[in-house]
Motif scaffolding. Structure first.
Motif, PDB file in Angstrom:
ATOM      1  N   LEU A  71      11.329 -27.439  -0.601  1.00  0.00           N
ATOM      2  CA  LEU A  71      11.090 -26.042   0.345  1.00  0.00           C
ATOM      3  C   LEU A  71      10.574 -24.816  -0.468  1.00  0.00           C
ATOM      4  N   ALA A  72       9.818 -23.983  -0.067  1.00  0.00           N
ATOM      5  CA  ALA A  72       9.534 -22.748  -0.618  1.00  0.00           C
ATOM      6  C   ALA A  72       9.730 -21.540   0.197  1.00  0.00           C
ATOM      7  N   THR A  73      10.086 -20.651  -0.502  1.00  0.00           N
ATOM      8  CA  THR A  73      10.314 -19.251   0.381  1.00  0.00           C
ATOM      9  C   THR A  73       8.819 -18.708   0.190  1.00  0.00           C
ATOM     10  N   VAL A  74       8.855 -17.574   1.175  1.00  0.00           N
ATOM     11  CA  VAL A  74       7.611 -16.846   1.631  1.00  0.00           C
ATOM     12  C   VAL A  74       7.456 -15.716   0.505  1.00  0.00           C
ATOM     13  N   ASN A  75       6.349 -15.373   0.048  1.00  0.00           N
ATOM     14  CA  ASN A  75       6.122 -14.355  -0.988  1.00  0.00           C
ATOM     15  C   ASN A  75       6.338 -12.852  -0.170  1.00  0.00           C
ATOM     16  N   PRO A  76       6.563 -11.658  -1.052  1.00  0.00           N
ATOM     17  CA  PRO A  76       6.621 -10.632  -0.358  1.00  0.00           C
ATOM     18  C   PRO A  76       5.208 -10.008   0.174  1.00  0.00           C
ATOM     19  N   ILE A  77       5.374  -8.950   0.830  1.00  0.00           N
ATOM     20  CA  ILE A  77       4.022  -8.470   1.340  1.00  0.00           C
ATOM     21  C   ILE A  77       3.881  -6.831   1.092  1.00  0.00           C
ATOM     22  N   ILE A  78       2.710  -6.169   1.089  1.00  0.00           N
ATOM     23  CA  ILE A  78       2.818  -4.911   1.477  1.00  0.00           C
ATOM     24  C   ILE A  78       2.678  -4.510   2.709  1.00  0.00           C
ATOM     25  N   GLU A  79       3.692  -3.671   3.046  1.00  0.00           N
ATOM     26  CA  GLU A  79       3.897  -3.014   4.605  1.00  0.00           C
ATOM     27  C   GLU A  79       2.585  -2.012   4.632  1.00  0.00           C
ATOM     28  N   GLY A  80       2.543  -1.129   3.793  1.00  0.00           N
ATOM     29  CA  GLY A  80       1.859  -0.093   4.062  1.00  0.00           C
ATOM     30  C   GLY A  80       2.048   0.951   5.223  1.00  0.00           C
ATOM     31  N   ASP A  81       1.019   1.390   6.085  1.00  0.00           N
ATOM     32  CA  ASP A  81       1.248   2.300   7.146  1.00  0.00           C
ATOM     33  C   ASP A  81       0.434   2.067   8.168  1.00  0.00           C
ATOM     34  N   ALA A  82       0.109   2.985   9.116  1.00  0.00           N
ATOM     35  CA  ALA A  82      -0.692   2.877  10.394  1.00  0.00           C
ATOM     36  C   ALA A  82      -2.014   2.716  10.020  1.00  0.00           C
ATOM     37  N   GLU A  83      -2.395   3.081   8.881  1.00  0.00           N
ATOM     38  CA  GLU A  83      -3.944   2.853   8.471  1.00  0.00           C
ATOM     39  C   GLU A  83      -4.240   2.017   7.404  1.00  0.00           C
ATOM     40  N   ARG A  84      -3.467   1.294   6.859  1.00  0.00           N
ATOM     41  CA  ARG A  84      -3.608   0.255   5.952  1.00  0.00           C
ATOM     42  C   ARG A  84      -2.517  -0.852   5.963  1.00  0.00           C
ATOM     43  N   TYR A  85      -3.024  -2.088   5.510  1.00  0.00           N
ATOM     44  CA  TYR A  85      -2.003  -3.037   5.212  1.00  0.00           C
ATOM     45  C   TYR A  85      -1.369  -3.795   6.481  1.00  0.00           C
ATOM     46  N   TYR A  86       0.136  -4.165   6.247  1.00  0.00           N
ATOM     47  CA  TYR A  86       0.362  -4.932   7.485  1.00  0.00           C
ATOM     48  C   TYR A  86       0.524  -4.115   8.575  1.00  0.00           C
ATOM     49  N   TYR A  87       1.071  -2.619   8.716  1.00  0.00           N
ATOM     50  CA  TYR A  87       1.213  -2.022  10.018  1.00  0.00           C
ATOM     51  C   TYR A  87       0.008  -1.467  10.608  1.00  0.00           C
ATOM     52  N   ASN A  88      -1.278  -1.824   9.726  1.00  0.00           N
ATOM     53  CA  ASN A  88      -2.580  -1.547  10.234  1.00  0.00           C
ATOM     54  C   ASN A  88      -2.824  -2.538  11.452  1.00  0.00           C
ATOM     55  N   ARG A  89      -2.110  -3.668  11.255  1.00  0.00           N
ATOM     56  CA  ARG A  89      -2.523  -4.791  12.096  1.00  0.00           C
ATOM     57  C   ARG A  89      -1.199  -5.173  13.069  1.00  0.00           C
ATOM     58  N   HIS A  90      -0.169  -4.779  12.702  1.00  0.00           N
ATOM     59  CA  HIS A  90       1.188  -4.924  13.323  1.00  0.00           C
ATOM     60  C   HIS A  90       1.844  -3.722  13.739  1.00  0.00           C
ATOM     61  N   PRO A  91       2.298  -3.491  14.798  1.00  0.00           N
ATOM     62  CA  PRO A  91       2.769  -1.872  15.338  1.00  0.00           C
ATOM     63  C   PRO A  91       4.113  -2.106  14.419  1.00  0.00           C
ATOM     64  N   ARG A  92       4.318  -0.845  13.556  1.00  0.00           N
ATOM     65  CA  ARG A  92       5.440  -0.394  12.989  1.00  0.00           C
ATOM     66  C   ARG A  92       6.577  -0.227  13.820  1.00  0.00           C
ATOM     67  N   GLU A  93       6.475   0.121  14.992  1.00  0.00           N
ATOM     68  CA  GLU A  93       7.569   0.444  15.910  1.00  0.00           C
ATOM     69  C   GLU A  93       8.303  -0.797  16.408  1.00  0.00           C
TER      70      GLU A  93
END
Length: 220
Positions: A107-129
């Protein structure tokens, strides 16, 4: 020895050359036959639908199981693509089925991500709220990693703790932004998929576990 890797886009090496995937690096290091069973976008549930064809039919000696990056994603506030309890059961099913066929799981765990904000990275694609309980997408990924660790401990499965390995790399002065695709290194505000350097770190982590628990030796 034949080694399969069963997972999502991180295992598939999306956006990279095949030679830059962690599985290829492991195959070269240990002189293994490799079966890449990574499919971009897959959850554990989707993986189970193709498990027999893409993994079992190849009759590997061992199989890396690396899911969670898509399972944790929310489709509505607090509603994951794969609820945590279902994710754990799916991982347990995969481990059980591998063992039924005489295939050794890892088994392998999942690598970390860059969360970012509403303009870039994860929360640009997935609503932070949507990511309030727990607070943030990384905190949710951490829950899925804990589930993976829990299955590994309960079922006595070797664990490559990629998440911890990357965290130590950063604590020792490394940069997460060198391990993940960013605007600076790829022109894309990705923050989820590993670069070749990130894949190399995954290969190091998994390789250490292979060397301890499986009948392999460095080919070089």
């Amino acid at each position: 020895m034949k080694l399969a890797a069963f997972g999502d886009s991180i295992t598939a090496g999306q956006y990279l050359e095949e030679t830059d995937t962690y599985l290829h690096m492991l195959a070269v290091r240990f002189g293994l036959d490799a079966v890449n069973a990574g499919v971009p976008g897959n959850t554990t549930g989707q993986g189970l639908e193709r498990f027999e064809r893409d993994v079992i039919a190849h009759r590997p000696d061992a199989c890396i199981v690396a899911f969670g990056m898509n399972d944790h994603v929310l489709t509505a506030p607090g509603i994951a693509k794969t609820p945590l309890a279902d994710f754990r059961r799916n991982v347990e099913r995969i481990v059980g089925r591998l063992r039924e066929e005489g295939i050794a799981p890892l088994l392998a765990t999942v690598n970390p991500i860059i969360e970012g904000d509403a303009e870039r990275y994860y929360y640009n694609r997935h609503p932070r709220e949507w990511y309030r309980d727990p607070d943030g997408a990384q905190a949710r990924i951490d829950l899925y990693n804990e589930a993976i660790r829990g299955v590994a401990a309960a079922l006595d499965v070797p664990l490559a703790d990629v998440a911890l390995y990357w965290s130590r790399f950063v604590e020792e002065g490394g940069r997460l932004r060198d391990l993940l695709r960013t605007v600076e290194n790829s022109g894309d505000d990705d923050g989820v998929h590993p670069t070749a350097a990130g894949q190399r770190l995954i290969a190091e982590c998994i390789g250490d576990v292979l060397a301890r628990h499986f009948p392999v030796a460095d080919a070089g």
